[in-house]
Design an enzyme around this catalytic site. Structure first.
Site, PDB file in Angstrom:
ATOM      1  N   HIS A   1       0.804  -1.235   0.000  1.00 39.67           N
ATOM      2  CA  HIS A   1       0.000   0.000   0.000  1.00 39.67           C
ATOM      3  C   HIS A   1       0.828   1.272   0.000  1.00 39.67           C
ATOM      4  O   HIS A   1       0.309   2.348  -0.211  1.00 39.67           O
ATOM      5  CB  HIS A   1      -0.917   0.022   1.236  1.00 39.67           C
ATOM      6  CG  HIS A   1      -0.162   0.183   2.520  1.00 39.67           C
ATOM      7  ND1 HIS A   1       0.632  -0.814   3.022  1.00 39.67           N
ATOM      8  CD2 HIS A   1      -0.044   1.233   3.366  1.00 39.67           C
ATOM      9  CE1 HIS A   1       1.187  -0.383   4.139  1.00 39.67           C
ATOM     10  NE2 HIS A   1       0.802   0.856   4.367  1.00 39.67           N
TER      11      HIS A   1
ATOM     12  N   SER B   1       3.113  -7.471 -14.938  1.00 38.29           N
ATOM     13  CA  SER B   1       3.660  -6.394 -15.748  1.00 38.29           C
ATOM     14  C   SER B   1       3.718  -6.843 -17.201  1.00 38.29           C
ATOM     15  O   SER B   1       3.851  -8.038 -17.488  1.00 38.29           O
ATOM     16  CB  SER B   1       5.060  -6.090 -15.223  1.00 38.29           C
ATOM     17  OG  SER B   1       5.804  -5.438 -16.201  1.00 38.29           O
ATOM     18  N   SER B   2       3.653  -5.880 -18.113  1.00 38.03           N
ATOM     19  CA  SER B   2       3.653  -6.249 -19.535  1.00 38.03           C
ATOM     20  C   SER B   2       4.985  -6.846 -19.979  1.00 38.03           C
ATOM     21  O   SER B   2       5.087  -7.387 -21.084  1.00 38.03           O
ATOM     22  CB  SER B   2       3.279  -5.044 -20.397  1.00 38.03           C
ATOM     23  OG  SER B   2       4.083  -3.950 -20.066  1.00 38.03           O
ATOM     24  N   CYS B   3       6.006  -6.800 -19.101  1.00 45.20           N
ATOM     25  CA  CYS B   3       7.291  -7.398 -19.488  1.00 45.20           C
ATOM     26  C   CYS B   3       7.242  -8.933 -19.490  1.00 45.20           C
ATOM     27  O   CYS B   3       8.216  -9.583 -19.845  1.00 45.20           O
ATOM     28  CB  CYS B   3       8.430  -6.911 -18.601  1.00 45.20           C
ATOM     29  SG  CYS B   3       8.322  -7.534 -16.934  1.00 45.20           S
TER      30      CYS B   3
ATOM     31  N   TYR C   1      12.580 -11.197 -13.359  1.00 46.28           N
ATOM     32  CA  TYR C   1      11.347 -10.572 -12.860  1.00 46.28           C
ATOM     33  C   TYR C   1      10.138 -11.101 -13.647  1.00 46.28           C
ATOM     34  O   TYR C   1       9.105 -11.456 -13.069  1.00 46.28           O
ATOM     35  CB  TYR C   1      11.497  -9.068 -13.040  1.00 46.28           C
ATOM     36  CG  TYR C   1      10.338  -8.234 -12.616  1.00 46.28           C
ATOM     37  CD1 TYR C   1      10.067  -8.016 -11.276  1.00 46.28           C
ATOM     38  CD2 TYR C   1       9.520  -7.618 -13.567  1.00 46.28           C
ATOM     39  CE1 TYR C   1       8.995  -7.216 -10.889  1.00 46.28           C
ATOM     40  CE2 TYR C   1       8.465  -6.820 -13.194  1.00 46.28           C
ATOM     41  CZ  TYR C   1       8.203  -6.618 -11.850  1.00 46.28           C
ATOM     42  OH  TYR C   1       7.151  -5.822 -11.482  1.00 46.28           O
TER      43      TYR C   1
ATOM     44  N   LYS D   1       6.781 -13.194 -12.434  1.00 47.81           N
ATOM     45  CA  LYS D   1       5.410 -12.728 -12.694  1.00 47.81           C
ATOM     46  C   LYS D   1       4.600 -13.772 -13.458  1.00 47.81           C
ATOM     47  O   LYS D   1       3.413 -13.969 -13.192  1.00 47.81           O
ATOM     48  CB  LYS D   1       5.441 -11.413 -13.477  1.00 47.81           C
ATOM     49  CG  LYS D   1       5.972 -10.243 -12.664  1.00 47.81           C
ATOM     50  CD  LYS D   1       5.047  -9.920 -11.520  1.00 47.81           C
ATOM     51  CE  LYS D   1       5.486  -8.739 -10.714  1.00 47.81           C
ATOM     52  NZ  LYS D   1       4.642  -8.529  -9.528  1.00 47.81           N
TER      53      LYS D   1
ATOM     54  N   PRO E   1      -0.516  -4.449 -16.143  1.00 50.73           N
ATOM     55  CA  PRO E   1      -0.502  -3.061 -16.621  1.00 50.73           C
ATOM     56  C   PRO E   1       0.742  -2.757 -17.455  1.00 50.73           C
ATOM     57  O   PRO E   1       1.761  -3.439 -17.338  1.00 50.73           O
ATOM     58  CB  PRO E   1      -0.458  -2.236 -15.332  1.00 50.73           C
ATOM     59  CG  PRO E   1      -0.578  -3.191 -14.211  1.00 50.73           C
ATOM     60  CD  PRO E   1      -0.259  -4.556 -14.718  1.00 50.73           C
ATOM     61  N   THR E   2       0.615  -1.718 -18.248  1.00 50.57           N
ATOM     62  CA  THR E   2       1.781  -1.254 -19.000  1.00 50.57           C
ATOM     63  C   THR E   2       2.639  -0.358 -18.105  1.00 50.57           C
ATOM     64  O   THR E   2       2.422  -0.300 -16.889  1.00 50.57           O
ATOM     65  CB  THR E   2       1.297  -0.521 -20.280  1.00 50.57           C
ATOM     66  OG1 THR E   2       2.438  -0.204 -21.052  1.00 50.57           O
ATOM     67  CG2 THR E   2       0.539   0.764 -19.925  1.00 50.57           C
TER      68      THR E   2
ATOM     69  N   LEU F   1       3.822   2.409 -15.842  1.00 51.82           N
ATOM     70  CA  LEU F   1       3.006   3.331 -15.052  1.00 51.82           C
ATOM     71  C   LEU F   1       3.816   4.549 -14.613  1.00 51.82           C
ATOM     72  O   LEU F   1       5.047   4.480 -14.511  1.00 51.82           O
ATOM     73  CB  LEU F   1       2.482   2.617 -13.814  1.00 51.82           C
ATOM     74  CG  LEU F   1       1.606   1.393 -14.108  1.00 51.82           C
ATOM     75  CD1 LEU F   1       1.386   0.585 -12.844  1.00 51.82           C
ATOM     76  CD2 LEU F   1       0.282   1.827 -14.713  1.00 51.82           C
TER      77      LEU F   1
ATOM     78  N   ARG G   1       6.909   3.170 -26.433  1.00 51.65           N
ATOM     79  CA  ARG G   1       6.334   2.639 -25.204  1.00 51.65           C
ATOM     80  C   ARG G   1       4.959   3.213 -24.960  1.00 51.65           C
ATOM     81  O   ARG G   1       4.648   4.291 -25.434  1.00 51.65           O
ATOM     82  CB  ARG G   1       7.205   3.016 -23.993  1.00 51.65           C
ATOM     83  CG  ARG G   1       8.533   2.306 -23.896  1.00 51.65           C
ATOM     84  CD  ARG G   1       9.292   2.936 -22.756  1.00 51.65           C
ATOM     85  NE  ARG G   1      10.580   2.327 -22.522  1.00 51.65           N
ATOM     86  CZ  ARG G   1      10.833   1.455 -21.561  1.00 51.65           C
ATOM     87  NH1 ARG G   1       9.883   1.065 -20.758  1.00 51.65           N
ATOM     88  NH2 ARG G   1      12.048   0.974 -21.395  1.00 51.65           N
TER      89      ARG G   1
END
Ligand SMILES: NC(=O)c1ccc[n+]([C@@H]2O[C@H](COP(=O)([O-])OP(=O)(O)OC[C@H]3O[C@@H](n4cnc5c(N)ncnc54)[C@H](OP(=O)(O)O)[C@@H]3O)[C@@H](O)[C@H]2O)c1
Length: 235
Positions: A12, A108-110, A137, A141, A164-165, A167, A210
């Site tokens: 958080h 993550s999009s990676c 990483y 994920k 998400p892409t 951020l 990107r």
């Protein structure tokens, strides 16, 4: 969901977690459960199990992770792989064992292959080699997504993932060594302008394209009937 249901937002104090807490609070979700890392280290399996058994959240949003830009990912693959596997395994397993009704895992999009078609279709997952600099990483994920899918298929758990892409937004990391692309670019541009430099030097070839998403847009709670083109996640 019921606005008084207990929602555990893991991570958080991070960029994503803090945006979710802001948004959920403003939407009237009054029973948010949070813990600082000093009180609950999510890599500690028994501490996480105890926490879940005691608190019994109804919903879990897993936005805690070891996160960083290209350099730390490339320099510390062991830490990125191990810490992320530990955090997500502990949280997802304890969530199932204590009857969590819904869990959202943030990836993550990676996770998609380096040469995936653009725009990237979900079917590109596991269809080719990953970008080597953040492979550790991304593997962690992918394991998190697969664990959620396995709990859903084998035990009927309502555990889902969102990827998400790139951020940006409040509480981003502006450290030039460890930040993501946009925060680093913003800082470099700001400092170059402040110094009245004649040129701005950035990493890479300047060729990559990107996508960027403001973290408050990510955090928007979907109102299916009010917003026909939602971008957040339905709780
Ligand atoms: N940033 C992006 O561009 C981006 C893009 C796509 C997806 N995501 C995903 O969104 C999620 C959150 O990213 P973020 O950018 O918000 O990262 P962040 O700002 O670094 O926040 C990560 C949070 O995780 C917490 N955390 C890390 N290790 C922990 C541990 N062992 N025990 C307890 N808490 C721990 C941190 O706690 P402390 O406050 O104590 O450090 C922090 O609150 C990640 O899963 C990431 O993959 C991010």
């Amino acid at each position: 969901m019921n606005k008084s249901g207990k929602i555990f937002v893991a991570g958080h104090r991070g960029m994503v977690g803090s945006a979710l807490v802001r948004r959920l609070g403003s939407e009237g979700f009054a029973n948010l459960l949070v813990r600082n890392r000093s009180k609950l280290d999510l890599t500690n399996e028994s501490a996480v199990a105890e926490f879940f058994a005691e608190e019994k959240p109804a919903v879990v949003i897993l936005a805690a992770a070891k996160v960083g830009g290209i350099k730390p990912n490339n320099d510390f693959p062991v830490e990125f792989l191990l810490e992320n596997l530990r955090i997500q395994n502990n949280v997802i397993q304890s969530a199932y064992q204590t009857g969590v009704r819904k869990l959202l895992f943030l990836g993550s999009s990676c996770i998609y292959p380096k040469f995936a078609p653009q725009p990237i279709p979900e079917t590109a997952l596991l269809s080719g080699p990953l970008e080597p600099t953040n492979e550790a990483y991304a593997i962690a994920k992918i394991a998190g997504i697969k664990l959620c899918q396995a709990y859903a298929r084998e035990y009927g758990a309502n555990f889902i993932s969102a990827m998400p892409t790139n951020l940006y937004g409040p509480h981003d990391n502006f450290d030039l060594e460890t930040s993501h692309a946009l925060a680093a670019l913003l800082r470099k541009a700001y400092e170059a302008k402040t110094r009245k430099d004649r040129e701005l030097i950035v990493w890479g070839s300047g060729e990559p394209r990107r996508e960027f998403l403001h973290v408050d847009d990510l955090a928007r709670v979907r109102r299916r009937h009010l917003n026909p083109r939602p971008c957040g996640v339905d709780l």
